[in-house]
Scaffold this motif. Sequence first.
Motif, PDB file in Angstrom:
ATOM      1  N   ARG A 110      26.982  22.327  25.951  1.00  0.00           N
ATOM      2  CA  ARG A 110      26.666  21.592  27.175  1.00  0.00           C
ATOM      3  C   ARG A 110      26.255  22.539  28.312  1.00  0.00           C
ATOM      4  O   ARG A 110      25.427  22.181  29.151  1.00  0.00           O
ATOM      5  CB  ARG A 110      27.864  20.738  27.582  1.00  0.00           C
ATOM      6  CG  ARG A 110      27.675  19.950  28.880  1.00  0.00           C
ATOM      7  CD  ARG A 110      26.523  18.949  28.806  1.00  0.00           C
ATOM      8  NE  ARG A 110      26.835  17.821  27.957  1.00  0.00           N
ATOM      9  CZ  ARG A 110      27.425  16.712  28.375  1.00  0.00           C
ATOM     10  NH1 ARG A 110      27.788  16.581  29.639  1.00  0.00           N
ATOM     11  NH2 ARG A 110      27.654  15.727  27.525  1.00  0.00           N
ATOM     12  N   PHE A 111      26.843  23.744  28.323  1.00  0.00           N
ATOM     13  CA  PHE A 111      26.515  24.702  29.389  1.00  0.00           C
ATOM     14  C   PHE A 111      25.040  25.081  29.346  1.00  0.00           C
ATOM     15  O   PHE A 111      24.417  25.329  30.383  1.00  0.00           O
ATOM     16  CB  PHE A 111      27.388  25.955  29.247  1.00  0.00           C
ATOM     17  CG  PHE A 111      27.289  26.890  30.417  1.00  0.00           C
ATOM     18  CD1 PHE A 111      27.943  26.607  31.600  1.00  0.00           C
ATOM     19  CD2 PHE A 111      26.521  28.055  30.331  1.00  0.00           C
ATOM     20  CE1 PHE A 111      27.844  27.470  32.690  1.00  0.00           C
ATOM     21  CE2 PHE A 111      26.418  28.909  31.417  1.00  0.00           C
ATOM     22  CZ  PHE A 111      27.093  28.619  32.599  1.00  0.00           C
ATOM     23  N   GLN A 112      24.490  25.130  28.149  1.00  0.00           N
ATOM     24  CA  GLN A 112      23.076  25.483  27.976  1.00  0.00           C
ATOM     25  C   GLN A 112      22.156  24.346  28.426  1.00  0.00           C
ATOM     26  O   GLN A 112      20.976  24.563  28.692  1.00  0.00           O
ATOM     27  CB  GLN A 112      22.810  25.837  26.510  1.00  0.00           C
ATOM     28  CG  GLN A 112      23.540  27.097  26.058  1.00  0.00           C
ATOM     29  CD  GLN A 112      23.521  27.285  24.549  1.00  0.00           C
ATOM     30  OE1 GLN A 112      23.196  26.362  23.798  1.00  0.00           O
ATOM     31  NE2 GLN A 112      23.853  28.489  24.109  1.00  0.00           N
ATOM     32  N   ASP A 113      22.711  23.129  28.507  1.00  0.00           N
ATOM     33  CA  ASP A 113      21.898  21.975  28.898  1.00  0.00           C
ATOM     34  C   ASP A 113      22.740  21.015  29.742  1.00  0.00           C
ATOM     35  O   ASP A 113      23.163  19.959  29.266  1.00  0.00           O
ATOM     36  CB  ASP A 113      21.363  21.274  27.634  1.00  0.00           C
ATOM     37  CG  ASP A 113      20.442  20.104  27.976  1.00  0.00           C
ATOM     38  OD1 ASP A 113      19.855  20.122  29.078  1.00  0.00           O
ATOM     39  OD2 ASP A 113      20.336  19.183  27.145  1.00  0.00           O
ATOM     40  N   PRO A 114      23.005  21.369  31.019  1.00  0.00           N
ATOM     41  CA  PRO A 114      23.864  20.519  31.875  1.00  0.00           C
ATOM     42  C   PRO A 114      23.240  19.142  32.115  1.00  0.00           C
ATOM     43  O   PRO A 114      22.026  19.006  32.225  1.00  0.00           O
ATOM     44  CB  PRO A 114      23.937  21.311  33.184  1.00  0.00           C
ATOM     45  CG  PRO A 114      23.485  22.689  32.852  1.00  0.00           C
ATOM     46  CD  PRO A 114      22.531  22.555  31.721  1.00  0.00           C
ATOM     47  N   HIS A 115      24.093  18.109  32.182  1.00  0.00           N
ATOM     48  CA  HIS A 115      23.634  16.748  32.442  1.00  0.00           C
ATOM     49  C   HIS A 115      24.170  16.267  33.781  1.00  0.00           C
ATOM     50  O   HIS A 115      25.247  16.669  34.221  1.00  0.00           O
ATOM     51  CB  HIS A 115      24.142  15.781  31.348  1.00  0.00           C
ATOM     52  CG  HIS A 115      23.521  16.032  30.012  1.00  0.00           C
ATOM     53  ND1 HIS A 115      24.025  16.951  29.122  1.00  0.00           N
ATOM     54  CD2 HIS A 115      22.432  15.473  29.409  1.00  0.00           C
ATOM     55  CE1 HIS A 115      23.296  16.952  28.018  1.00  0.00           C
ATOM     56  NE2 HIS A 115      22.317  16.076  28.171  1.00  0.00           N
ATOM     57  N   GLU A 116      23.389  15.372  34.416  1.00  0.00           N
ATOM     58  CA  GLU A 116      23.902  14.743  35.635  1.00  0.00           C
ATOM     59  C   GLU A 116      25.050  13.815  35.256  1.00  0.00           C
ATOM     60  O   GLU A 116      24.991  13.105  34.253  1.00  0.00           O
ATOM     61  CB  GLU A 116      22.798  13.939  36.329  1.00  0.00           C
ATOM     62  CG  GLU A 116      23.241  13.371  37.664  1.00  0.00           C
ATOM     63  CD  GLU A 116      22.113  12.712  38.418  1.00  0.00           C
ATOM     64  OE1 GLU A 116      22.411  11.930  39.330  1.00  0.00           O
ATOM     65  OE2 GLU A 116      20.937  12.978  38.089  1.00  0.00           O
ATOM     66  N   TYR A 180      26.793  20.630  38.465  1.00  0.00           N
ATOM     67  CA  TYR A 180      27.111  19.954  37.201  1.00  0.00           C
ATOM     68  C   TYR A 180      27.581  20.916  36.097  1.00  0.00           C
ATOM     69  O   TYR A 180      28.284  20.506  35.178  1.00  0.00           O
ATOM     70  CB  TYR A 180      25.900  19.139  36.731  1.00  0.00           C
ATOM     71  CG  TYR A 180      25.556  18.021  37.681  1.00  0.00           C
ATOM     72  CD1 TYR A 180      26.430  16.961  37.880  1.00  0.00           C
ATOM     73  CD2 TYR A 180      24.379  18.054  38.419  1.00  0.00           C
ATOM     74  CE1 TYR A 180      26.134  15.941  38.779  1.00  0.00           C
ATOM     75  CE2 TYR A 180      24.075  17.030  39.324  1.00  0.00           C
ATOM     76  CZ  TYR A 180      24.953  15.986  39.497  1.00  0.00           C
ATOM     77  OH  TYR A 180      24.667  14.981  40.392  1.00  0.00           O
ATOM     78  N   TRP A 181      27.190  22.183  36.206  1.00  0.00           N
ATOM     79  CA  TRP A 181      27.625  23.132  35.175  1.00  0.00           C
ATOM     80  C   TRP A 181      29.133  23.400  35.213  1.00  0.00           C
ATOM     81  O   TRP A 181      29.710  23.909  34.262  1.00  0.00           O
ATOM     82  CB  TRP A 181      26.868  24.453  35.291  1.00  0.00           C
ATOM     83  CG  TRP A 181      26.908  25.097  36.638  1.00  0.00           C
ATOM     84  CD1 TRP A 181      25.962  25.025  37.609  1.00  0.00           C
ATOM     85  CD2 TRP A 181      27.970  25.916  37.186  1.00  0.00           C
ATOM     86  NE1 TRP A 181      26.336  25.735  38.735  1.00  0.00           N
ATOM     87  CE2 TRP A 181      27.563  26.293  38.497  1.00  0.00           C
ATOM     88  CE3 TRP A 181      29.194  26.369  36.704  1.00  0.00           C
ATOM     89  CZ2 TRP A 181      28.353  27.097  39.307  1.00  0.00           C
ATOM     90  CZ3 TRP A 181      29.980  27.169  37.512  1.00  0.00           C
ATOM     91  CH2 TRP A 181      29.576  27.517  38.800  1.00  0.00           C
ATOM     92  N   ASP A 183      31.365  21.321  34.946  1.00  0.00           N
ATOM     93  CA  ASP A 183      31.973  20.476  33.905  1.00  0.00           C
ATOM     94  C   ASP A 183      32.237  21.287  32.637  1.00  0.00           C
ATOM     95  O   ASP A 183      33.319  21.220  32.042  1.00  0.00           O
ATOM     96  CB  ASP A 183      31.032  19.297  33.613  1.00  0.00           C
ATOM     97  CG  ASP A 183      31.676  18.247  32.717  1.00  0.00           C
ATOM     98  OD1 ASP A 183      32.746  17.729  33.094  1.00  0.00           O
ATOM     99  OD2 ASP A 183      31.121  17.965  31.638  1.00  0.00           O
ATOM    100  N   SER A 184      31.242  22.097  32.242  1.00  0.00           N
ATOM    101  CA  SER A 184      31.382  22.924  31.035  1.00  0.00           C
ATOM    102  C   SER A 184      32.351  24.081  31.251  1.00  0.00           C
ATOM    103  O   SER A 184      33.139  24.420  30.356  1.00  0.00           O
ATOM    104  CB  SER A 184      30.010  23.475  30.621  1.00  0.00           C
ATOM    105  OG  SER A 184      29.132  22.436  30.307  1.00  0.00           O
ATOM    106  N   VAL A 185      32.294  24.683  32.439  1.00  0.00           N
ATOM    107  CA  VAL A 185      33.178  25.813  32.742  1.00  0.00           C
ATOM    108  C   VAL A 185      34.642  25.373  32.713  1.00  0.00           C
ATOM    109  O   VAL A 185      35.506  26.059  32.145  1.00  0.00           O
ATOM    110  CB  VAL A 185      32.824  26.425  34.121  1.00  0.00           C
ATOM    111  CG1 VAL A 185      33.868  27.470  34.527  1.00  0.00           C
ATOM    112  CG2 VAL A 185      31.441  27.047  34.084  1.00  0.00           C
TER     113      VAL A 185
END
Length: 303
Positions: A110-116, A180-181, A183-185
């Motif tokens: 997900r970090f490579q492709d963050p979503h709104e 939004y990133w 979220d992954s962190v």
Amino acid sequence: MGHSHNHSHNHVNLRGRNLVISILLNIVITLAQVVGGLISGSLSLLSDALHNFSDVLSLVISYIANKYSGKAASLQKTFGYKRAEIVAAFVNAATLIVVAIFLIKEAIIRFQDPHEIKSGLVIWLSLIAILGNGFSVLLLKKDSETNMNMKSVYLHLLTDMMASVAVLIGGLLMKYYQIYWVDSVLTLIIALYLIVMGYDLLKDSFKVLMLFTPNSIEIEKIVADIQKLKGIKNVHHVHIWQLNEEEIHLEAHIDFTEDIPLSKFDTILHEIEDLVHENYDINHVNIQPEFGKCDIKDVIVQD
């Protein structure tokens, strides 16, 4: 003795009740987070839901183990189910680590492709999870201090409550700063914390299952103390293991300086039992008395 048994039985029932309440709470939280995570697109909320689902499974396992641990011994099961809670602790600790590895994988993707992400829903659901898990943590805290099984579910719930706090912080950052990133962190941080917490419990429960000597006990010191008793020549072939949280067992061969009668052996045995119980919290002693026997006199002997 009757009072002690009833007290123990009531305590097991109280643990069972607290576990049932926690199971129901976590089922509600998990369902809400799954629906909310899918609608909002939040990976950290879905990861929190997955952890909550693992909480449900660990709570069910612990509940079953708690019930079985009180079952009576039999001819086929001479120790009864006294180790059921240790097995549950081991399984629950292992699931913590498995869930964490899965979360790390998903966070990297997900970090490579963050979503709104619809952060409003994330904020409200994380608040519900914090309240629900916080109540469960309070219910189980006292028993977690003395019982490995209860500690395993307590850690599941405590880390999940902390994860929900992290999700809440992430939701606020996404809502007001569109970061939004994060979220992954946050998912990655939660997963790493799970590994740290799960490893210690996995290690402790593994030691008990493998019959390792408890860390707090020095075999050489016990042998030296027993050999100071009058009439004892040598202590060898020693095994010390922990059956569960309440029982530590000592097994040993003892050479006597003379061929003593059984009545005298009983007196010395009581001295040994008192010594190891007072100094080392060992509450089950099995001694093989010997006189002039030609066997290996090493303290530890491979059977």
